[in-house]
Structures are given as C-alpha cells and as structure tokens.
Motif scaffolding. Structure first.
Motif, PDB file in Angstrom:
ATOM      1  N   ILE A 140      45.808  31.930  53.775  1.00  0.00           N
ATOM      2  CA  ILE A 140      45.010  32.014  52.548  1.00  0.00           C
ATOM      3  C   ILE A 140      45.394  30.884  51.594  1.00  0.00           C
ATOM      4  N   PRO A 141      44.444  30.449  50.778  1.00  0.00           N
ATOM      5  CA  PRO A 141      44.732  29.371  49.830  1.00  0.00           C
ATOM      6  C   PRO A 141      45.400  29.900  48.566  1.00  0.00           C
ATOM      7  N   VAL A 142      46.359  29.128  48.061  1.00  0.00           N
ATOM      8  CA  VAL A 142      46.967  29.386  46.753  1.00  0.00           C
ATOM      9  C   VAL A 142      47.062  28.047  46.037  1.00  0.00           C
TER      10      VAL A 142
ATOM     11  N   GLY B 296      42.118  23.287  43.649  1.00  0.00           N
ATOM     12  CA  GLY B 296      40.769  23.685  43.263  1.00  0.00           C
ATOM     13  C   GLY B 296      40.626  25.187  43.135  1.00  0.00           C
ATOM     14  N   ALA B 297      39.670  25.573  42.351  1.00  0.00           N
ATOM     15  CA  ALA B 297      39.439  26.992  42.077  1.00  0.00           C
ATOM     16  C   ALA B 297      38.750  27.662  43.260  1.00  0.00           C
ATOM     17  N   ARG B 298      39.048  28.937  43.450  1.00  0.00           N
ATOM     18  CA  ARG B 298      38.405  29.756  44.474  1.00  0.00           C
ATOM     19  C   ARG B 298      37.632  30.864  43.786  1.00  0.00           C
ATOM     20  N   ASN B 299      36.523  31.191  44.366  1.00  0.00           N
ATOM     21  CA  ASN B 299      35.699  32.250  43.803  1.00  0.00           C
ATOM     22  C   ASN B 299      35.405  33.286  44.873  1.00  0.00           C
ATOM     23  N   GLU B 300      35.162  34.503  44.443  1.00  0.00           N
ATOM     24  CA  GLU B 300      34.705  35.535  45.365  1.00  0.00           C
ATOM     25  C   GLU B 300      33.326  35.143  45.882  1.00  0.00           C
ATOM     26  N   ALA B 301      33.044  35.527  47.115  1.00  0.00           N
ATOM     27  CA  ALA B 301      31.705  35.298  47.663  1.00  0.00           C
ATOM     28  C   ALA B 301      30.719  36.267  47.030  1.00  0.00           C
TER      29      ALA B 301
ATOM     30  N   VAL C 130      30.771  50.282  46.882  1.00  0.00           N
ATOM     31  CA  VAL C 130      31.354  51.289  47.774  1.00  0.00           C
ATOM     32  C   VAL C 130      31.856  52.414  46.887  1.00  0.00           C
ATOM     33  N   ASP C 131      31.360  53.613  47.100  1.00  0.00           N
ATOM     34  CA  ASP C 131      31.811  54.790  46.364  1.00  0.00           C
ATOM     35  C   ASP C 131      31.789  54.573  44.843  1.00  0.00           C
ATOM     36  N   GLY C 132      30.745  53.906  44.373  1.00  0.00           N
ATOM     37  CA  GLY C 132      30.597  53.718  42.928  1.00  0.00           C
ATOM     38  C   GLY C 132      31.419  52.594  42.331  1.00  0.00           C
ATOM     39  N   HIS C 133      32.072  51.767  43.154  1.00  0.00           N
ATOM     40  CA  HIS C 133      32.868  50.642  42.674  1.00  0.00           C
ATOM     41  C   HIS C 133      32.355  49.350  43.302  1.00  0.00           C
ATOM     42  N   ASP C 134      32.499  48.245  42.586  1.00  0.00           N
ATOM     43  CA  ASP C 134      32.126  46.933  43.113  1.00  0.00           C
ATOM     44  C   ASP C 134      33.331  46.312  43.811  1.00  0.00           C
ATOM     45  N   VAL C 135      33.273  46.301  45.142  1.00  0.00           N
ATOM     46  CA  VAL C 135      34.378  45.817  45.966  1.00  0.00           C
ATOM     47  C   VAL C 135      34.265  44.303  46.146  1.00  0.00           C
ATOM     48  N   PRO C 136      35.343  43.547  45.821  1.00  0.00           N
ATOM     49  CA  PRO C 136      35.295  42.095  45.983  1.00  0.00           C
ATOM     50  C   PRO C 136      35.297  41.695  47.464  1.00  0.00           C
ATOM     51  N   VAL C 137      34.479  40.677  47.776  1.00  0.00           N
ATOM     52  CA  VAL C 137      34.379  40.153  49.128  1.00  0.00           C
ATOM     53  C   VAL C 137      34.545  38.640  49.042  1.00  0.00           C
ATOM     54  N   PRO C 138      35.407  38.051  49.864  1.00  0.00           N
ATOM     55  CA  PRO C 138      36.243  38.681  50.885  1.00  0.00           C
ATOM     56  C   PRO C 138      37.489  39.313  50.273  1.00  0.00           C
TER      57      PRO C 138
ATOM     58  N   PRO D  70      47.879  35.809  42.267  1.00  0.00           N
ATOM     59  CA  PRO D  70      47.768  34.816  41.191  1.00  0.00           C
ATOM     60  C   PRO D  70      46.752  33.703  41.465  1.00  0.00           C
ATOM     61  N   ALA D  71      46.425  33.454  42.743  1.00  0.00           N
ATOM     62  CA  ALA D  71      45.455  32.408  43.080  1.00  0.00           C
ATOM     63  C   ALA D  71      44.027  32.945  43.162  1.00  0.00           C
ATOM     64  N   GLY D  72      43.835  34.249  42.937  1.00  0.00           N
ATOM     65  CA  GLY D  72      42.502  34.827  42.947  1.00  0.00           C
ATOM     66  C   GLY D  72      42.075  35.434  44.271  1.00  0.00           C
ATOM     67  N   ASN D  73      42.964  35.490  45.270  1.00  0.00           N
ATOM     68  CA  ASN D  73      42.633  36.150  46.532  1.00  0.00           C
ATOM     69  C   ASN D  73      42.629  37.652  46.308  1.00  0.00           C
TER      70      ASN D  73
END
Length: 139
Positions: free
Chosen positions: A10-12, A54-59, A64-72, A120-123
């Motif tokens: 994974i990137p950091v 460089g910055a990373r963003n969620e796709a 799921v079950d009433g919550h917004d699950v981050p992907v990936p 801390p890197a947003g993963n």
C-alpha cells in the motif's frame, strides 16, 4: 483451518507516520525495511508500506447496513475479544473513525462487529469480528 497468507503493498507518504500507526497504534511487528518501504507482520500476513508521493483518494463509497463504506479498503477478521481490545487501543490513540465500532447484521446470518478507519496516508482499513466465524460467507 489453516489459511494461506496474503501480501498487500500500500502507498504511504511518510514512513515515520506509518511506523507510528502500524507499529505503535496497531502494535504490528516490523519486518524488513529500506528507506522507501517497511514490511509489517499483519497477524501472519505481509503488508508493505511503500513511500509514494502525492495524495490518494478513495475510489468511492458503497452503502452497507446504513453506513457509507470506503472503497477500496482492507483489514482483518479478529476474534470478538481482539476486536474490542483493538477498538479500545484505537480510541486511546484518538483515532478518527470513518465508521465507529458497532454490531452489524444483529440476529442475522453474518452477524459481526465492524469498524473503519484511515491510516495516516489515507488508506482505509476495516476490522471485523463474527459472532460465529463459520457465518463468514452466510447468506
């Protein structure tokens, strides 16, 4: 049951902060390392943090079950006791949760505890624990 181990890179953006989080907060043993990467023993699996500028963003996010699950995202399936111990350790470290620890699908197949957070890197990471792990793939 013996499971094969997985390897995930994974990137950091900062190895010092990665060491504080993965080694300090999560308590993972550090393996081999170099100036641009560190191997972590992720409960018998190999997770490698690689410095990538460089910055990373969620796709995106999925409901799921009433919550917004981050992907990936990635994480571990723990025992219920280990899940709550980790949740307490994360709270003590003032972790900002994406989804606070809670019980999902109560009384249904696949009943589980789950929590989501970012390193801390947003993963995005998910840790979960099944009331009955044999229900892992139950419908």
């Amino acid at each position: 049951m013996t499971r094969p181990g997985f390897h995930l890179a994974i990137p950091v953006d900062d190895l010092g902060r990665a060491r504080e989080f993965y080694g300090g907060v999560l308590g993972l043993p550090e393996g081999r390392s170099d100036t641009k990467w560190v191997d972590w023993n992720f409960h018998g699996h190999q997770v490698v943090t690689h410095v990538v500028e460089g910055a990373r963003n969620e796709a995106g996010r999925n409901p799921v079950d009433g919550h917004d699950v981050p992907v990936p995202h990635f994480g571990l399936i723990l025992t219920v006791e280990a899940f709550h111990e980790l949740a307490d350790r994360l709270r003590a470290a003032d972790t900002k949760f994406v989804i606070e620890p809670y019980q999902r699908f109560a009384g249904e197949p696949g009943e589980q505890w789950t929590m989501f957070l970012h390193d801390p890197a947003g993963n995005a990471l998910e840790f979960k624990a099944f009331r009955d792990e044999s229900q892992l793939f139950a419908k």
